[in-house]
Design a protein around this motif. Sequence first.
Motif, PDB file in Angstrom:
ATOM      1  N   ALA A 199     -18.851-101.179  -3.890  1.00 59.18           N
ATOM      2  CA  ALA A 199     -19.955-101.920  -3.272  1.00 59.18           C
ATOM      3  C   ALA A 199     -19.667-102.199  -1.805  1.00 59.18           C
ATOM      4  O   ALA A 199     -20.564-102.112  -0.954  1.00 59.18           O
ATOM      5  CB  ALA A 199     -20.183-103.233  -4.027  1.00 59.18           C
ATOM      6  N   VAL A 200     -18.428-102.532  -1.503  1.00 66.23           N
ATOM      7  CA  VAL A 200     -18.039-102.744  -0.112  1.00 66.23           C
ATOM      8  C   VAL A 200     -18.249-101.461   0.695  1.00 66.23           C
ATOM      9  O   VAL A 200     -18.729-101.488   1.830  1.00 66.23           O
ATOM     10  CB  VAL A 200     -16.568-103.218  -0.019  1.00 66.23           C
ATOM     11  CG1 VAL A 200     -16.046-103.105   1.414  1.00 66.23           C
ATOM     12  CG2 VAL A 200     -16.446-104.651  -0.505  1.00 66.23           C
ATOM     13  N   VAL A 202     -20.456 -99.159   0.142  1.00 66.51           N
ATOM     14  CA  VAL A 202     -21.891 -98.990   0.348  1.00 66.51           C
ATOM     15  C   VAL A 202     -22.355 -99.833   1.536  1.00 66.51           C
ATOM     16  O   VAL A 202     -23.095 -99.362   2.415  1.00 66.51           O
ATOM     17  CB  VAL A 202     -22.668 -99.379  -0.918  1.00 66.51           C
ATOM     18  CG1 VAL A 202     -24.176 -99.453  -0.624  1.00 66.51           C
ATOM     19  CG2 VAL A 202     -22.391 -98.386  -2.043  1.00 66.51           C
ATOM     20  N   ILE A 203     -21.905-101.105   1.571  1.00 66.78           N
ATOM     21  CA  ILE A 203     -22.321-102.006   2.658  1.00 66.78           C
ATOM     22  C   ILE A 203     -21.784-101.506   3.995  1.00 66.78           C
ATOM     23  O   ILE A 203     -22.476-101.556   5.026  1.00 66.78           O
ATOM     24  CB  ILE A 203     -21.837-103.439   2.374  1.00 66.78           C
ATOM     25  CG1 ILE A 203     -22.508-103.983   1.108  1.00 66.78           C
ATOM     26  CG2 ILE A 203     -22.132-104.359   3.562  1.00 66.78           C
ATOM     27  CD1 ILE A 203     -21.953-105.316   0.628  1.00 66.78           C
ATOM     28  N   GLN A 206     -24.041 -98.742   5.065  1.00 61.60           N
ATOM     29  CA  GLN A 206     -25.374 -99.199   5.442  1.00 61.60           C
ATOM     30  C   GLN A 206     -25.370 -99.949   6.770  1.00 61.60           C
ATOM     31  O   GLN A 206     -26.281 -99.792   7.585  1.00 61.60           O
ATOM     32  CB  GLN A 206     -25.947-100.106   4.348  1.00 61.60           C
ATOM     33  CG  GLN A 206     -26.286 -99.393   3.048  1.00 61.60           C
ATOM     34  CD  GLN A 206     -26.758-100.358   1.973  1.00 61.60           C
ATOM     35  OE1 GLN A 206     -26.487-101.556   2.040  1.00 61.60           O
ATOM     36  NE2 GLN A 206     -27.472 -99.821   0.977  1.00 61.60           N
ATOM     37  N   ARG A 207     -24.342-100.759   6.988  1.00 62.76           N
ATOM     38  CA  ARG A 207     -24.329-101.640   8.165  1.00 62.76           C
ATOM     39  C   ARG A 207     -23.411-101.150   9.287  1.00 62.76           C
ATOM     40  O   ARG A 207     -23.428-101.715  10.378  1.00 62.76           O
ATOM     41  CB  ARG A 207     -23.908-103.046   7.752  1.00 62.76           C
ATOM     42  CG  ARG A 207     -24.830-103.683   6.723  1.00 62.76           C
ATOM     43  CD  ARG A 207     -24.605-105.162   6.661  1.00 62.76           C
ATOM     44  NE  ARG A 207     -25.565-105.826   5.792  1.00 62.76           N
ATOM     45  CZ  ARG A 207     -25.866-107.116   5.864  1.00 62.76           C
ATOM     46  NH1 ARG A 207     -25.259-107.887   6.762  1.00 62.76           N
ATOM     47  NH2 ARG A 207     -26.751-107.653   5.044  1.00 62.76           N
ATOM     48  N   CYS A 209     -20.174-101.542   9.383  1.00 56.97           N
ATOM     49  CA  CYS A 209     -19.245-102.646   9.650  1.00 56.97           C
ATOM     50  C   CYS A 209     -17.908-102.393   8.962  1.00 56.97           C
ATOM     51  O   CYS A 209     -17.824-101.583   8.034  1.00 56.97           O
ATOM     52  CB  CYS A 209     -19.845-103.969   9.169  1.00 56.97           C
ATOM     53  SG  CYS A 209     -20.128-104.047   7.380  1.00 56.97           S
ATOM     54  N   ALA A 214     -17.894-106.455   5.360  1.00 57.03           N
ATOM     55  CA  ALA A 214     -18.693-106.039   4.211  1.00 57.03           C
ATOM     56  C   ALA A 214     -18.387-106.909   2.995  1.00 57.03           C
ATOM     57  O   ALA A 214     -19.293-107.281   2.235  1.00 57.03           O
ATOM     58  CB  ALA A 214     -18.425-104.567   3.898  1.00 57.03           C
ATOM     59  N   VAL A 217     -20.156-110.152   3.330  1.00 59.07           N
ATOM     60  CA  VAL A 217     -21.576-110.002   2.977  1.00 59.07           C
ATOM     61  C   VAL A 217     -21.751-110.097   1.469  1.00 59.07           C
ATOM     62  O   VAL A 217     -22.656-110.783   0.964  1.00 59.07           O
ATOM     63  CB  VAL A 217     -22.125-108.655   3.495  1.00 59.07           C
ATOM     64  CG1 VAL A 217     -23.526-108.396   2.934  1.00 59.07           C
ATOM     65  CG2 VAL A 217     -22.151-108.641   5.015  1.00 59.07           C
ATOM     66  N   LEU A 218     -20.870-109.444   0.754  1.00 60.58           N
ATOM     67  CA  LEU A 218     -20.929-109.463  -0.705  1.00 60.58           C
ATOM     68  C   LEU A 218     -20.680-110.879  -1.227  1.00 60.58           C
ATOM     69  O   LEU A 218     -21.374-111.344  -2.147  1.00 60.58           O
ATOM     70  CB  LEU A 218     -19.884-108.487  -1.258  1.00 60.58           C
ATOM     71  CG  LEU A 218     -20.160-107.840  -2.621  1.00 60.58           C
ATOM     72  CD1 LEU A 218     -21.461-107.052  -2.589  1.00 60.58           C
ATOM     73  CD2 LEU A 218     -18.993-106.934  -3.003  1.00 60.58           C
ATOM     74  N   LEU A 236     -25.643-104.079  -6.855  1.00 62.45           N
ATOM     75  CA  LEU A 236     -25.815-103.263  -5.663  1.00 62.45           C
ATOM     76  C   LEU A 236     -25.623-101.786  -5.978  1.00 62.45           C
ATOM     77  O   LEU A 236     -26.423-100.927  -5.566  1.00 62.45           O
ATOM     78  CB  LEU A 236     -24.816-103.703  -4.587  1.00 62.45           C
ATOM     79  CG  LEU A 236     -24.794-102.856  -3.304  1.00 62.45           C
ATOM     80  CD1 LEU A 236     -26.154-102.872  -2.610  1.00 62.45           C
ATOM     81  CD2 LEU A 236     -23.711-103.359  -2.349  1.00 62.45           C
TER      82      LEU A 236
END
Length: 246
Positions: A199-200, A202-203, A206-207, A209, A214, A217-218, A236
């Motif tokens: 998931a990290v 993915v973030i 997307q961002r 970062c 990340a 954010v999670l 997510l």
Amino acid sequence: MNLDTRESMIDTLGVLEIAALLRELTAGLIAVTDFDEALKRLVCVARDAVPEVDCCGFTALRAGEPAGVAASDPARAELDDLRHGPDMPALAAIRRREMIIAQDLDQESRWPGWTGRARGLGVHGVISAPVDVDEQVIGAINLYAESADALTTRHQLTAMLLAEHAGLLLAAVRDRERQAAQAGQLDSALLEEGVVGQAVGVIMTQRGCPAPEALDVLRSAASSLDIPLREVAERLLLTVSRPRDN
């Protein structure tokens, strides 16, 4: 103004100076999470806030680690450094667990090697006060004066209160340092954990970062939704894995 009134005013000014020093020290260290950075701030605050003190140093002994040193004047840092010899006021204060005072180094016979170096660096008076931090760290704060007999009984009181207050603040810094290290270890473990790590990733994609951001954010999403971090990560991954309708 009579003598009693003048002495009362002087005493009051001394109390106010000490209160201001302790308040400034607290403000400077209250959010610090790095012990060495805390020592640097401590010696600079003490040098600037205590009248007649021209420089300040700290000698720290940490179990299983080299002795630590901080100095408000880098050119005089050797006066606090045990690598230049253990025969020095700071170590005497640490060993004896009491304040060490030398008001005039021209008349001082203790620590001859250290005293010679101190005079060569323009220091002619010193007060070293022991500081108890925690079970792993002890030390001494050292106040230096360029003029002989500049350090008075008021400076001794200031050094005593400064050492006690600094010990409490530095202990808190050590606690925050340990908590930060544990949080870092936890973050590393989470990033390596399958679902959360994915998931990290993915973030991050997307961002654009870094991983720590990340992960934050999670965590923020988990806190807002009031559900476990792993469940947020699973949701997510489920969302991004669903095929999009054409």
